[in-house]
Design a protein around this motif. Sequence first.
Motif, short mmCIF file in Angstrom:
data_model
loop_
_atom_site.label_atom_id
_atom_site.label_comp_id
_atom_site.label_asym_id
_atom_site.label_seq_id
_atom_site.Cartn_x
_atom_site.Cartn_y
_atom_site.Cartn_z
N ARG A 1 0.83 -1.20 0.00
CA ARG A 1 0.00 0.00 0.00
C ARG A 1 0.87 1.26 0.00
O ARG A 1 0.63 2.22 -0.75
CB ARG A 1 -0.92 0.02 1.22
CG ARG A 1 -1.94 1.16 1.21
CD ARG A 1 -2.75 1.21 2.49
NE ARG A 1 -3.37 -0.07 2.78
CZ ARG A 1 -4.48 -0.51 2.21
NH1 ARG A 1 -5.08 0.25 1.31
NH2 ARG A 1 -4.98 -1.69 2.52
N ALA A 2 1.89 1.27 0.86
CA ALA A 2 2.78 2.42 0.91
C ALA A 2 3.47 2.65 -0.43
O ALA A 2 3.61 3.79 -0.90
CB ALA A 2 3.82 2.22 2.02
N ALA A 3 3.90 1.56 -1.07
CA ALA A 3 4.60 1.67 -2.35
C ALA A 3 3.66 2.16 -3.45
O ALA A 3 4.02 3.02 -4.27
CB ALA A 3 5.21 0.33 -2.74
N VAL A 4 2.45 1.61 -3.50
CA VAL A 4 1.48 1.98 -4.54
C VAL A 4 1.04 3.43 -4.36
O VAL A 4 1.01 4.22 -5.32
CB VAL A 4 0.27 1.03 -4.53
CG1 VAL A 4 -0.83 1.54 -5.46
CG2 VAL A 4 0.69 -0.37 -4.94
N TYR A 5 0.70 3.81 -3.14
CA TYR A 5 0.28 5.18 -2.90
C TYR A 5 1.42 6.16 -3.17
O TYR A 5 1.21 7.25 -3.70
CB TYR A 5 -0.19 5.35 -1.45
CG TYR A 5 -1.54 4.75 -1.14
CD1 TYR A 5 -2.22 3.94 -2.05
CD2 TYR A 5 -2.16 4.97 0.10
CE1 TYR A 5 -3.45 3.39 -1.75
CE2 TYR A 5 -3.40 4.42 0.41
CZ TYR A 5 -4.04 3.63 -0.52
OH TYR A 5 -5.26 3.09 -0.21
N GLY A 6 2.64 5.78 -2.80
CA GLY A 6 3.79 6.64 -3.06
C GLY A 6 4.03 6.83 -4.55
O GLY A 6 4.29 7.95 -5.01
N ALA A 7 3.94 5.73 -5.31
CA ALA A 7 4.13 5.82 -6.76
C ALA A 7 3.03 6.65 -7.41
O ALA A 7 3.25 7.30 -8.43
CB ALA A 7 4.18 4.42 -7.36
N ALA A 8 1.82 6.62 -6.82
CA ALA A 8 0.73 7.42 -7.35
C ALA A 8 1.01 8.92 -7.19
O ALA A 8 0.60 9.73 -8.02
CB ALA A 8 -0.57 7.07 -6.64
N VAL A 9 1.73 9.26 -6.14
CA VAL A 9 2.07 10.67 -5.91
C VAL A 9 3.17 11.13 -6.86
O VAL A 9 3.09 12.19 -7.46
CB VAL A 9 2.50 10.89 -4.44
CG1 VAL A 9 3.04 12.31 -4.24
CG2 VAL A 9 1.33 10.64 -3.50
N THR A 10 4.19 10.31 -7.02
CA THR A 10 5.35 10.73 -7.82
C THR A 10 5.20 10.43 -9.31
O THR A 10 5.71 11.17 -10.15
CB THR A 10 6.62 10.03 -7.32
OG1 THR A 10 6.52 8.62 -7.57
CG2 THR A 10 6.83 10.28 -5.83
N GLY A 11 4.56 9.31 -9.64
CA GLY A 11 4.46 8.88 -11.03
C GLY A 11 5.78 8.40 -11.61
O GLY A 11 5.88 8.18 -12.81
N ASP A 12 6.76 8.21 -10.75
CA ASP A 12 8.09 7.80 -11.20
C ASP A 12 8.06 6.35 -11.69
O ASP A 12 7.52 5.46 -11.02
CB ASP A 12 9.09 7.94 -10.04
CG ASP A 12 10.49 7.55 -10.44
OD1 ASP A 12 11.15 8.35 -11.10
OD2 ASP A 12 10.91 6.43 -10.08
N ARG A 13 8.66 6.11 -12.85
CA ARG A 13 8.63 4.78 -13.47
C ARG A 13 9.31 3.74 -12.59
O ARG A 13 8.81 2.61 -12.47
CB ARG A 13 9.33 4.85 -14.84
CG ARG A 13 9.27 3.56 -15.65
CD ARG A 13 9.94 3.76 -17.00
NE ARG A 13 10.00 2.55 -17.78
CZ ARG A 13 9.02 2.11 -18.56
NH1 ARG A 13 7.89 2.80 -18.65
NH2 ARG A 13 9.14 1.01 -19.27
#
Length: 302
Positions: free
Chosen positions: A221-233
């Motif tokens: 969850r932390a990883a998915v939510y974090g990637a949603a914020v940054t959009g980093d590949r």
Amino acid sequence: MRFQLTDDQRVLKAATRELVERVWPAEALRAALEGAPALDRRVWTALAEAGVFALRLPEAEGGVGLGRAEAVLVFEELGRALAPGPLVATHLAAGVVPGAATGDRVVARVDGGLVAWLAAADVVVAEAAGGAPVDASGAVTLRSLDPLTPLHRVPAGVEPAGWDAEAALLVAAEQLGTAARVTDLAVRYAKEREQFGRPVGAFQAVKHLCADMLVRTELARAAVYGAAVTGDRTEVAGAKLLADDAAVRGARDCLQVYGGMGFTWEADVHLHLKRAWVRARMRPRATEAEEVQAQALTAASL
């Protein structure tokens, strides 16, 4: 920096769960298992009217005007409920393929040489977001692990190189939904099922399984939510890797908690496991995600 959900985001998440439970209840899920899976247009229309496909379109273009983070929350709930159809492909095609945002046209997407829900699709697009329509007329029907996800393999040369980070993030969100759902199912069953006069959840081995499931889910969850914020590949690749692991291992551990009951057709656990297996084959697969992570670590050390 705080990554807590806003009040509006919590309301969106709760409303999505309520909507999916209403239009795609357990009875509908079971009915879909009878015979060849067909896309339930009633469900599809309800999701479209709720703005699932137009979620990120600007309001000036008839969309909801929300962002990537909100899309992740919505797709987490769709994954939790095993919602049917090429949801990610149609969502990404909104604003590109006419009728996708309103649910009037169903869009399927080539992913790793595979196309889900080809027979129900009005348009098939290439793997990249906003990709051009492709000819999938020579696609070969496959026997899918998931009885609710019909699959076809496209002819060689149709699939473009690379993988789409936006699609990968939404699939990771669906995997997160499955991971959370099977954790809830395991905990509930462990409290209800009794052996030797005690709930099975009282036994240490079962406690450890449930605890491990929760840890993997919250890490994903932390990883998915974090990637949603940054959009980093690179972060999206890591999120997909962790979400795949949480969903697949969580569903397998849930089966262990259920025992023989988990393998029966009446239980939903095996359906979550089969869907998680299929999603894990969507790009980036584990080896691809690991390669992206390795390259990022190597570059950071230079």
